[in-house]
Design an enzyme around this catalytic site. Structure first.
Site, PDB file in Angstrom:
ATOM      1  N   ASN A 121     -36.726 -17.439  10.133  1.00 60.13           N
ATOM      2  CA  ASN A 121     -36.613 -15.988   9.856  1.00 60.13           C
ATOM      3  C   ASN A 121     -35.295 -15.674   9.147  1.00 60.13           C
ATOM      4  OD1 ASN A 121     -38.939 -14.247  10.977  1.00 60.13           O
ATOM      5  ND2 ASN A 121     -38.627 -15.822  12.535  1.00 60.13           N
ATOM      6  N   ASN A 181     -35.261  -6.663  16.762  1.00 59.31           N
ATOM      7  CA  ASN A 181     -35.716  -7.973  17.249  1.00 59.31           C
ATOM      8  C   ASN A 181     -37.113  -8.249  16.727  1.00 59.31           C
ATOM      9  OD1 ASN A 181     -35.688 -10.392  18.823  1.00 59.31           O
ATOM     10  ND2 ASN A 181     -36.929  -9.381  20.394  1.00 59.31           N
ATOM     11  N   HIS A 228     -40.566 -10.581  17.681  1.00 60.17           N
ATOM     12  CA  HIS A 228     -41.138 -11.333  18.796  1.00 60.17           C
ATOM     13  C   HIS A 228     -42.566 -11.745  18.439  1.00 60.17           C
ATOM     14  CE1 HIS A 228     -41.565 -12.722  22.866  1.00 60.17           C
ATOM     15  NE2 HIS A 228     -42.754 -12.135  22.879  1.00 60.17           N
TER      16      HIS A 228
HETATM   17  C1  GAR Z   1     -39.597 -16.571  16.127  1.00 57.64           C
HETATM   18  O1  GAR Z   1     -40.963 -16.876  16.260  1.00 57.64           O
HETATM   19  C2  GAR Z   1     -39.255 -15.303  16.882  1.00 57.64           C
HETATM   20  O2  GAR Z   1     -40.296 -14.375  16.866  1.00 57.64           O
HETATM   21  C3  GAR Z   1     -39.014 -15.853  18.271  1.00 57.64           C
HETATM   22  O3  GAR Z   1     -38.278 -17.021  18.047  1.00 57.64           O
HETATM   23  C4  GAR Z   1     -38.743 -17.625  16.843  1.00 57.64           C
HETATM   24  C5  GAR Z   1     -37.556 -18.040  16.018  1.00 57.64           C
HETATM   25  O4  GAR Z   1     -38.001 -18.798  14.917  1.00 57.64           O
HETATM   26  N1  GAR Z   1     -38.333 -14.894  19.099  1.00 57.64           N
HETATM   27  C6  GAR Z   1     -38.586 -14.733  20.398  1.00 57.64           C
HETATM   28  O5  GAR Z   1     -39.395 -15.400  21.008  1.00 57.64           O
HETATM   29  C7  GAR Z   1     -37.798 -13.631  21.068  1.00 57.64           C
HETATM   30  N2  GAR Z   1     -38.225 -13.443  22.385  1.00 57.64           N
HETATM   31  P1  GAR Z   1     -36.996 -19.154  13.742  1.00 57.64           P
HETATM   32  O6  GAR Z   1     -35.745 -19.749  14.395  1.00 57.64           O
HETATM   33  O7  GAR Z   1     -37.703 -20.166  12.903  1.00 57.64           O
HETATM   34  O8  GAR Z   1     -36.673 -17.886  12.986  1.00 57.64           O
END
Ligand code: GAR
Length: 197
Positions: A13, A106, A108
C-alpha cells in the site's frame, strides 16, 4: 499537505500511495515513513523511493506513552498534516488519536465491522463468508474502528485460497487507498460532524 505513512510489513500500500503521488494524482508530499520493524520490507521500499524512514521500536521505550511521544515529536518536527496507516500493526493510544483526530486514516481488508484484527482475510475464509472486501476509514480510539469513508465488496469464490483472495484484496486496496487520500487532500472528505459509529 504533508503526509506520513505508518507501516509495519510488506508495504504494497505504501508503494501504491507513492506511485499516486509521483503521478500527481495525490496533491501531497510524502514526508516520512514511520515503521516499528527495522527489518520490514517497507523500509527497503522507502529507501528505494528516497522517502525518509523514521524507525521507532517499541522495545526501545519503557512505556507506550514514551514510544508514542517519540513519534509525535517527529510528526511535529516534519509538520505532518495527515497520517495514513498502511498495515501498521500496532494500536495507537486514545491520547495519540485525540491529538491527530480527524487526520488519521486506516485501510483494513474486510467490510468493517466484520473481521477486525490482523487476520481479516483468513478469518473471512474460515467463516465461509460469501463476501468480504476492503474498508478505508478514519481512525478513532478503538481497533479497526471509526467513520467509514469507502468500502468495496469482493466475492469469495468456492475455490479461493488465502493467497488468491489476498491478491484480489490487495489489488482493490491499491486502487482504493490512493483514491481516498487524494479526496482527503483535495478537501473533498471531512470527518463527519456526528460520526455515528
Ligand atoms: C493490508 O492488507 C492492510 O489492509 C492490512 O495490512 C495489510 C498491509 O499490506 N491492515 C490491517 O489488517 C489493519 N488491521 P501491505 O504491507 O502490503 O500494504
Amino acid at each position: 499537505m504533508n503526509l506520513a505513512i505508518f507501516a509495519s510489513g510488506n508495504g504494497s500500500n505504501f508503494s501504491a500511495i507513492v506511485k499516486a503521488i509521483r503521478q500527481s494524482r495525490i496533491k501531497a508530499k510524502l514526508v516520512i515513513l514511520v515503521c516499528d520493524r527495522p527489518r520490514a520490507f517497507v523500509v527497503k521500499r522507502a529507501k528505494k523511493e528516497k522517502v525518509r524512514v523514521v524507525l521507532v521500536r517499541r522495545e526501545d521505550f519503557v512505556s507506550r506513552a514514551d514510544f508514542e511521544m517519540a513519534i509525535i515529536q517527529r510528526l511535529r518536527s516534519y509538520k505532518i498534516d495527515l497520517i495514513a496507516l498502511a498495515g501498521f500493526m500496532r494500536m495507537l493510544s486514545p491520547s495519540f488519536v485525540r491529538r491527530y483526530r480527524k487526520r488519521i486514516l486506516n485501510i483494513h481488508p474486510s467490510l468493517l465491522p466484520a473481521f477486525k484484527g490482523s487476520h481479516a482475510i483468513k478469518d473471512a475464509i474460515d467463516h465461509k463468508a460469501s463476501f468480504t472486501g476492503v474498508t478505508v476509514h478514519f481512525v478513532d480510539e478503538q481497533m479497526d474502528h471509526g467513520p467509514v469513508i469507502l468500502q468495496e465488496r469482493i466475492k469469495i469464490r468456492s475455490n479461493d485460497t488465502l493467497s488468491l483472495l489476498e491478491k484480489r484484496i490487495h489489488a482493490l486496496e491499491h486502487r482504493m487507498y490512493p483514491r481516498v487520500i487524494e479526496l482527503f487532500c483535495s478537501g473533498r472528505i471531512k470527518y463527519p460532524k456526528r460520526p455515528g459509529i
